[in-house]
Enzyme design. Structure first.
Site, PDB file in Angstrom:
ATOM      1  N   MET A 235      11.115   6.235  -6.473  1.00 52.64           N
ATOM      2  CA  MET A 235       9.838   6.397  -5.764  1.00 52.64           C
ATOM      3  C   MET A 235       9.721   5.314  -4.707  1.00 52.64           C
ATOM      4  O   MET A 235      10.073   4.165  -4.950  1.00 52.64           O
ATOM      5  CB  MET A 235       8.675   6.290  -6.743  1.00 52.64           C
ATOM      6  CG  MET A 235       8.602   7.452  -7.674  1.00 52.64           C
ATOM      7  SD  MET A 235       7.188   7.287  -8.757  1.00 52.64           S
ATOM      8  CE  MET A 235       7.427   8.740  -9.751  1.00 52.64           C
TER       9      MET A 235
ATOM     10  N   GLY B  47       0.813  -1.215   0.000  1.00 53.34           N
ATOM     11  CA  GLY B  47       0.000   0.000   0.000  1.00 53.34           C
ATOM     12  C   GLY B  47       0.844   1.261   0.000  1.00 53.34           C
ATOM     13  O   GLY B  47       2.029   1.226  -0.331  1.00 53.34           O
ATOM     14  N   ALA B  48       0.211   2.392   0.376  1.00 50.33           N
ATOM     15  CA  ALA B  48       0.838   3.719   0.249  1.00 50.33           C
ATOM     16  C   ALA B  48       1.375   3.854  -1.179  1.00 50.33           C
ATOM     17  O   ALA B  48       2.547   4.123  -1.411  1.00 50.33           O
ATOM     18  CB  ALA B  48       1.931   3.936   1.293  1.00 50.33           C
ATOM     19  N   LEU B  49       0.462   3.646  -2.103  1.00 51.43           N
ATOM     20  CA  LEU B  49       0.846   3.472  -3.503  1.00 51.43           C
ATOM     21  C   LEU B  49       1.310   4.775  -4.156  1.00 51.43           C
ATOM     22  O   LEU B  49       0.884   5.861  -3.788  1.00 51.43           O
ATOM     23  CB  LEU B  49      -0.331   2.893  -4.291  1.00 51.43           C
ATOM     24  CG  LEU B  49      -0.855   1.548  -3.791  1.00 51.43           C
ATOM     25  CD1 LEU B  49      -1.988   1.055  -4.686  1.00 51.43           C
ATOM     26  CD2 LEU B  49       0.254   0.498  -3.714  1.00 51.43           C
TER      27      LEU B  49
ATOM     28  N   ARG C 178       8.122   5.191   1.512  1.00 49.28           N
ATOM     29  CA  ARG C 178       8.765   5.811   2.677  1.00 49.28           C
ATOM     30  C   ARG C 178       9.187   7.262   2.411  1.00 49.28           C
ATOM     31  O   ARG C 178       9.478   7.992   3.352  1.00 49.28           O
ATOM     32  CB  ARG C 178       9.982   5.002   3.112  1.00 49.28           C
ATOM     33  CG  ARG C 178       9.623   3.643   3.710  1.00 49.28           C
ATOM     34  CD  ARG C 178      10.863   2.913   4.194  1.00 49.28           C
ATOM     35  NE  ARG C 178      10.559   1.667   4.872  1.00 49.28           N
ATOM     36  CZ  ARG C 178      10.436   0.485   4.268  1.00 49.28           C
ATOM     37  NH1 ARG C 178      10.584   0.395   2.953  1.00 49.28           N
ATOM     38  NH2 ARG C 178      10.171  -0.595   4.972  1.00 49.28           N
TER      39      ARG C 178
ATOM     40  N   GLY D 194       5.271   4.344  -9.051  1.00 43.74           N
ATOM     41  CA  GLY D 194       6.112   3.149  -9.210  1.00 43.74           C
ATOM     42  C   GLY D 194       5.263   1.893  -9.114  1.00 43.74           C
ATOM     43  O   GLY D 194       5.330   0.998  -9.986  1.00 43.74           O
ATOM     44  N   HIS D 195       4.432   1.823  -8.091  1.00 44.32           N
ATOM     45  CA  HIS D 195       3.524   0.675  -7.960  1.00 44.32           C
ATOM     46  C   HIS D 195       2.599   0.595  -9.181  1.00 44.32           C
ATOM     47  O   HIS D 195       2.377  -0.468  -9.752  1.00 44.32           O
ATOM     48  CB  HIS D 195       2.626   0.822  -6.729  1.00 44.32           C
ATOM     49  CG  HIS D 195       3.335   0.761  -5.415  1.00 44.32           C
ATOM     50  ND1 HIS D 195       3.439   1.839  -4.577  1.00 44.32           N
ATOM     51  CD2 HIS D 195       3.955  -0.257  -4.764  1.00 44.32           C
ATOM     52  CE1 HIS D 195       4.086   1.491  -3.483  1.00 44.32           C
ATOM     53  NE2 HIS D 195       4.425   0.231  -3.568  1.00 44.32           N
TER      54      HIS D 195
ATOM     55  N   GLN E 112       7.905  -9.232   8.048  1.00 46.51           N
ATOM     56  CA  GLN E 112       9.106  -8.884   7.272  1.00 46.51           C
ATOM     57  C   GLN E 112       9.786  -7.629   7.808  1.00 46.51           C
ATOM     58  O   GLN E 112      10.802  -7.195   7.278  1.00 46.51           O
ATOM     59  CB  GLN E 112       8.791  -8.739   5.781  1.00 46.51           C
ATOM     60  CG  GLN E 112       8.034  -7.483   5.395  1.00 46.51           C
ATOM     61  CD  GLN E 112       7.711  -7.461   3.920  1.00 46.51           C
ATOM     62  OE1 GLN E 112       6.934  -8.273   3.429  1.00 46.51           O
ATOM     63  NE2 GLN E 112       8.304  -6.535   3.178  1.00 46.51           N
TER      64      GLN E 112
HETATM   65  P1  AMP Z   1       6.024  -2.373  -1.662  1.00 40.11           P
HETATM   66  O1  AMP Z   1       4.642  -1.830  -1.508  1.00 40.11           O
HETATM   67  O2  AMP Z   1       7.102  -1.413  -1.254  1.00 40.11           O
HETATM   68  O3  AMP Z   1       6.180  -3.752  -1.086  1.00 40.11           O
HETATM   69  O4  AMP Z   1       6.238  -2.539  -3.228  1.00 40.11           O
HETATM   70  C1  AMP Z   1       5.370  -3.353  -3.995  1.00 40.11           C
HETATM   71  C2  AMP Z   1       6.038  -3.612  -5.314  1.00 40.11           C
HETATM   72  O5  AMP Z   1       6.256  -2.377  -5.999  1.00 40.11           O
HETATM   73  C3  AMP Z   1       7.415  -4.273  -5.155  1.00 40.11           C
HETATM   74  O6  AMP Z   1       7.558  -5.285  -6.142  1.00 40.11           O
HETATM   75  C4  AMP Z   1       8.360  -3.124  -5.378  1.00 40.11           C
HETATM   76  O7  AMP Z   1       9.617  -3.525  -5.881  1.00 40.11           O
HETATM   77  C5  AMP Z   1       7.603  -2.299  -6.405  1.00 40.11           C
HETATM   78  N1  AMP Z   1       8.064  -0.908  -6.383  1.00 40.11           N
HETATM   79  C6  AMP Z   1       8.259  -0.131  -5.292  1.00 40.11           C
HETATM   80  N2  AMP Z   1       8.767   1.077  -5.648  1.00 40.11           N
HETATM   81  C7  AMP Z   1       8.903   1.041  -7.000  1.00 40.11           C
HETATM   82  C8  AMP Z   1       9.389   1.970  -7.972  1.00 40.11           C
HETATM   83  N3  AMP Z   1       9.851   3.180  -7.637  1.00 40.11           N
HETATM   84  N4  AMP Z   1       9.377   1.605  -9.276  1.00 40.11           N
HETATM   85  C9  AMP Z   1       8.917   0.369  -9.645  1.00 40.11           C
HETATM   86  N5  AMP Z   1       8.455  -0.556  -8.776  1.00 40.11           N
HETATM   87  C10 AMP Z   1       8.445  -0.224  -7.471  1.00 40.11           C
END
Ligand code: AMP
Length: 298
Positions: A201, A48-50, A204, A53-54, A78
């Site tokens: 992106m 979340g906190a999309l 955090r 990048g997501h 984790q």
């Molecule tokens: P997270 O919510 O941080 O667990 O990320 C979920 C998915 O989005 C993971 O596969 C991350 O690698 C991907 N992700 C996070 N930040 C980026 C970004 N800046 N560009 C592309 N994918 C991203």
């Protein structure tokens, strides 16, 4: 049935498509019906906190499959740092409207209690892959990632799953798990999306003050400097140039900068004999842990 299926009320003209599930049974049934109807299903796991990048992962999944399932779950097991877990941003409502805007079909939003009615007794060990970088500095992190992704794969049975190169080590660990446990899932590693100044992106990033925010982009500059240095200097020289570059930014506490083989993540001493090389960096800024990497092909 004890599962939540909310048709989002803000979607006009009753054209609503995205469905939400908070139990494994709900999302499993949804996917199994889609697959029975011959649809190809993709999963994009997130915490979340999309951000954009997501969304880039969802956009690609949308292009390459019939049904796109997202998951939003801040996976407690984790997090090796309770402060990080407690302060992890949560923006569920906004996340859902972003997901709807990119054509996501269904979202799985379990609670920690649903995912872990009992703490898993299984532990996953990824050998060398988890002895370096994130694995070294975040003990237990990849066990937690492996367990939650395996659970999500079993619950949602996707044909494909999308991950970001931003978390390269995580992608490689999941790739290993998929191979070792024969999950019939095709993985895609998507490029890292960046802000205009190069900062990767990340959910955090919102925790950084306006003072710290420009400093955060030094991480990407460091990676680029490292990549350019490798064209002329040795691995050791390039590492020390990067360390020197980072030195003046005292508020950015460097945790590691590694130059490694992009498949095994083993540190390298010489670029020869390595087709793909990963430059990986992690640093703390205002109590926020930031990571980034770039991969160069030769
Ligand atoms: P997270 O919510 O941080 O667990 O990320 C979920 C998915 O989005 C993971 O596969 C991350 O690698 C991907 N992700 C996070 N930040 C980026 C970004 N800046 N560009 C592309 N994918 C991203």
């Amino acid at each position: 049935m004890n599962y939540l299926e909310i048709r989002l009320s803000y979607r006009p003209n009753n054209q609503l498509r995205m469905v939400l599930f908070d139990t494994p049974e709900g999302i499993s049934k949804y996917v199994s019906e889609a697959k029975k109807a011959g649809k190809k299903v993709s999963l994009v796991p997130t915490m979340g906190a999309l951000h954009e990048g997501h969304l880039s992962l969802f956009r690609l999944a949308r292009k390459e499959s019939d049904i796109v399932v997202g998951s939003i779950f801040v996976n407690p097991i984790q997090f090796n740092n309770p402060h990080d877990l407690q302060h992890y941003p949560r923006t569920e409502k906004q996340d859902l409207s972003m997901l709807e805007s990119v054509g996501c079909d269904a979202v799985f939003l379990p609670t920690p209690e649903t995912m872990y009615d009992e703490m898993p007794r299984l532990t996953m060990n990824f050998g060398n892959l988890e002895l370096v970088m994130e694995g070294k500095f975040r003990p237990g992190h990849f066990n937690g990632v492996g367990i939650v992704v395996a659970k999500l794969f079993n619950i949602t049975s996707p044909d494909k799953a999308y991950f970001g190169q931003k978390d390269l080590q995580q992608y490689l660990i999941i790739r290993q798990m998929v191979k070792d446990l024969s999950f019939p899932i095709q993985l895609t590693c998507c490029p890292t999306l960046r802000e205009n100044d190069g900062l990767a992106m990340s959910s955090r990033n919102v925790r950084l003050s306006s003072m710290a925010r420009p400093v955060a982009s030094k991480l990407f500059e460091a990676l680029q400097l490292g990549a350019n240095s490798l064209k002329r200097y040795t691995v050791t020289e390039s590492k020390s140039l990067v360390n020197d570059f980072m030195m003046p930014f005292r508020e950015l506490r460097l945790e590691y900068f590694e130059i490694a083989d992009a498949e095994t993540l083993n540190p390298i001493n010489d670029v020869a004999n390595h087709k793909r090389i990963a430059l990986c960096i992690a640093a703390h800024l205002e109590g926020v842990r930031l990571i980034d990497n770039i991969v160069i092909e030769q």
